[in-house]
Design a protein around this motif. Structure first.
Motif, short mmCIF file in Angstrom:
data_model
loop_
_atom_site.label_atom_id
_atom_site.label_comp_id
_atom_site.label_asym_id
_atom_site.label_seq_id
_atom_site.Cartn_x
_atom_site.Cartn_y
_atom_site.Cartn_z
N MET A 1 -6.73 4.22 13.09
CA MET A 1 -5.97 2.94 13.02
C MET A 1 -7.30 2.74 11.14
SD MET A 1 -6.86 -1.00 14.31
CE MET A 1 -5.89 -0.18 15.57
N LYS A 2 -6.49 2.63 10.39
CA LYS A 2 -6.99 2.69 9.15
C LYS A 2 -6.28 1.01 8.54
CE LYS A 2 -5.75 7.11 6.63
NZ LYS A 2 -4.80 7.66 5.19
N ILE A 3 -7.87 0.61 8.16
CA ILE A 3 -7.53 -1.19 8.17
C ILE A 3 -8.25 -0.99 6.38
CG2 ILE A 3 -9.06 -3.49 8.68
CD1 ILE A 3 -9.62 -1.80 11.13
N PRO A 4 -7.15 -1.60 5.31
CA PRO A 4 -7.49 -1.96 3.92
C PRO A 4 -8.21 -3.08 4.32
CG PRO A 4 -5.20 -2.61 4.73
CD PRO A 4 -6.27 -1.98 6.16
N PHE A 5 -9.01 -3.57 3.32
CA PHE A 5 -9.64 -5.14 3.01
C PHE A 5 -8.69 -5.57 2.53
CE2 PHE A 5 -11.74 -7.78 0.20
CZ PHE A 5 -12.97 -8.33 0.53
N LEU A 6 -7.54 -5.53 1.78
CA LEU A 6 -6.96 -6.78 1.70
C LEU A 6 -5.18 -6.31 1.06
CD1 LEU A 6 -6.37 -9.22 1.28
CD2 LEU A 6 -6.84 -9.68 -1.39
N ASP A 7 -3.99 -6.80 2.20
CA ASP A 7 -2.45 -5.68 1.53
C ASP A 7 -1.69 -6.49 1.47
OD1 ASP A 7 -0.21 -4.25 2.62
OD2 ASP A 7 -0.47 -3.90 4.21
N LEU A 8 -2.50 -6.95 -0.32
CA LEU A 8 -1.39 -7.51 -0.62
C LEU A 8 0.06 -7.48 -0.54
CD1 LEU A 8 -2.89 -7.91 -4.53
CD2 LEU A 8 -2.81 -9.54 -2.08
N GLN A 9 0.77 -5.92 -0.35
CA GLN A 9 2.29 -5.97 0.14
C GLN A 9 2.16 -6.51 1.09
OE1 GLN A 9 2.17 -1.23 -0.16
NE2 GLN A 9 4.09 -1.68 -2.14
N GLN A 10 2.07 -6.50 2.01
CA GLN A 10 1.81 -7.20 3.00
C GLN A 10 2.77 -8.70 3.97
OE1 GLN A 10 0.14 -5.48 6.61
NE2 GLN A 10 0.34 -6.93 8.11
N ILE A 11 1.73 -9.11 2.39
CA ILE A 11 0.94 -10.46 2.64
C ILE A 11 2.27 -10.50 1.34
CG2 ILE A 11 -0.06 -12.21 1.03
CD1 ILE A 11 -3.26 -10.60 1.79
N ASN A 12 2.97 -10.34 0.80
CA ASN A 12 3.99 -10.89 0.15
C ASN A 12 5.29 -10.52 0.08
OD1 ASN A 12 2.36 -12.24 -2.12
ND2 ASN A 12 1.95 -10.27 -2.75
N ALA A 13 5.42 -9.75 1.99
CA ALA A 13 6.62 -8.97 1.34
C ALA A 13 7.69 -10.24 2.10
CB ALA A 13 5.97 -7.75 3.26
N PRO A 14 6.89 -11.07 2.99
CA PRO A 14 8.01 -12.07 3.89
C PRO A 14 8.61 -13.35 3.06
CG PRO A 14 5.61 -12.20 5.10
CD PRO A 14 6.02 -11.64 3.59
N PHE A 15 8.31 -13.03 1.48
CA PHE A 15 8.27 -14.15 0.15
C PHE A 15 9.37 -13.13 -0.79
CE2 PHE A 15 4.13 -15.71 1.29
CZ PHE A 15 4.40 -16.27 2.17
N GLU A 16 9.43 -12.12 -0.27
CA GLU A 16 10.38 -10.76 -1.54
C GLU A 16 11.66 -11.47 -1.30
OE1 GLU A 16 10.40 -6.53 -0.56
OE2 GLU A 16 7.40 -6.37 -0.86
N ALA A 17 12.30 -12.24 -1.19
CA ALA A 17 13.82 -12.36 -1.37
C ALA A 17 14.02 -13.50 -1.57
CB ALA A 17 14.07 -12.57 -0.15
N GLN A 18 12.70 -14.41 -0.95
CA GLN A 18 12.63 -15.76 -2.15
C GLN A 18 12.18 -15.09 -3.89
OE1 GLN A 18 10.43 -17.48 0.32
NE2 GLN A 18 11.49 -18.97 -0.18
N PHE A 19 10.77 -14.18 -3.67
CA PHE A 19 11.06 -14.24 -4.86
C PHE A 19 12.20 -13.44 -6.39
CE2 PHE A 19 7.19 -12.64 -3.63
CZ PHE A 19 5.49 -13.76 -3.50
N HIS A 20 12.90 -12.49 -5.18
CA HIS A 20 14.70 -12.03 -6.42
C HIS A 20 15.13 -12.95 -6.52
CE1 HIS A 20 13.02 -7.87 -6.04
NE2 HIS A 20 12.54 -7.83 -4.93
#
Length: 367
Positions: A1-20
């Motif tokens: 199990m790789k654990i990144p320090f901070l996954d910004l892509q995953q953090i922002n993924a729920p908002f992508e449609a609104q961003f667009h």
């Protein structure tokens, strides 16, 4: 199990449609600078912090620098005045003071909390001390009640570096950004409230200060081609403001989840080689970072890397030892120096799974 320090892509993924959607709205309107999105974000973030005014700027460093410059324009600070600032901070806190033509006086933090205290501020003040820059390091508020009392008693300006403390609040509900005379925020992508690029803001209840900063960020102008001050170009981007507006309503939820992870770390990490941060269980901590301390820091980081757990060091070199601050290189701050030798930041974010938290705890306890 790789654990990144901070996954910004995953953090922002729920908002992508609104961003667009917001990108398309901006393209359709054709207004790119200091438009409706910036104005609305300023209103909403001011309301969130409980302050009367918010001024969006290009980044957190500019937020602090413009605060000091505005106080100079108002005659409340003068070139050469001293500003107390923690020795244990990111260098941006100190750069802002120097950039404005003021003199930083570094103050040792408490060895346990890593934050400055009123008694140490008192010990370092002089007749030239006109302001204090209090840093809410790692997302934790220091004892603001005693610091506010000390600042008022000594008629010293109290400025918050709230770059890591979005949403942190005192027991009565008063939030970072509304605890002193003025505050500077960063919305760098990795912050608790992060943009998708550089962004920052200033919050204050002082209308005169707010107006000067508003002009300084825009070439010193409130009316096009009429320049009142020697300003700069430091404007919050219209698109970043739109993105921040989308994410702001979820900030308290995300902070609560960060505290939940911190609660597990603080109760379940039991390795005697590791010193854990103070955990109050209250909203005065938003855990932008969860920072442990150990005399075997480098060995522990190597071990965690081998176990595919990513960590970072905040910060490996104290400001007074940086080449950029050579005038301070000979000064000694033993508490700060020990902190910088021994701290290690663990993964903590609103998208960490329970299994990832389990893994971090298990690996640390087995070290």
């Amino acid at each position: 199990m790789k654990i990144p320090f901070l996954d910004l892509q995953q953090i922002n993924a729920p908002f992508e449609a609104q961003f667009h959607t917001q990108l398309q709205v901006m393209l359709d309107k054709g207004w790119y600078i200091l438009g409706e999105q910036v104005q609305q974000f300023e209103t909403e973030f001011a309301a969130y912090c409980g302050s009367a005014h918010c001024i969006g700027v290009a980044n957190g460093l500019d937020a602090l620098t413009l605060i000091f410059r505005a106080y100079i324009e108002l005659g409340q600070l003068h070139k050469g005045d001293e500003v107390l600032v923690p020795a244990n901070t990111y260098i941006a806190s100190i750069l802002a003071i120097i950039e404005a033509g003021l003199v930083p006086v570094l103050v040792e933090p408490n060895a346990t909390s890593f934050l400055v205290e009123a008694n140490e501020l008192e010990r370092n003040k002089s007749a030239k001390t006109k302001a204090v820059l209090v840093v809410h390091l790692y997302g934790q508020l220091p004892d603001m009640e005693s610091i506010c009392t000390w600042a008022k008693t000594n008629q010293i300006l109290l400025i918050e570096d709230a770059a890591q403390a979005h949403g942190a609040q005192l027991p009565g509900g008063k939030k970072a950004g509304n605890l002193g005379n003025v505050a500077g925020f960063s919305f760098y992508p990795g912050k608790n409230l992060g943009a998708l690029g550089d962004a920052g803001a200033v919050t204050t209840n002082n209308p005169k200060l707010a107006e000067v900063i508003r002009q300084l960020r825009n070439y010193g102008s409130s009316q096009k081609y009429h320049n009142t001050y020697l300003g700069v170009n430091s404007r919050l981007d219209e698109l970043q403001a739109a993105f921040l507006r989308i994410k702001l309503p979820f900030l308290d939820r995300d902070n609560a989840y960060r505290r939940a992870i911190a609660a597990r770390y603080s109760t379940e990490i039991t390795n005697p080689k590791i010193q854990l941060p103070i955990y109050t269980g209250q909203a005065d901590q938003v855990f932008h970072l969860y920072v442990i301390r150990t005399a075997q820091r480098d060995q522990l980081q190597d071990y965690l890397t081998q176990q595919e757990i990513q960590t970072l060091i905040h910060y490996p070199i104290p400001p007074h030892k940086q080449n950029a601050l050579s005038a301070w290189n000979t000064q000694s701050f033993p508490v700060t120096e020990a902190i910088h030798r021994e701290v290690l930041s663990l993964p903590i974010s609103p998208v960490m799974s329970h299994e990832q938290v389990d893994r971090v705890i298990t690996v640390l306890n087995s070290y």
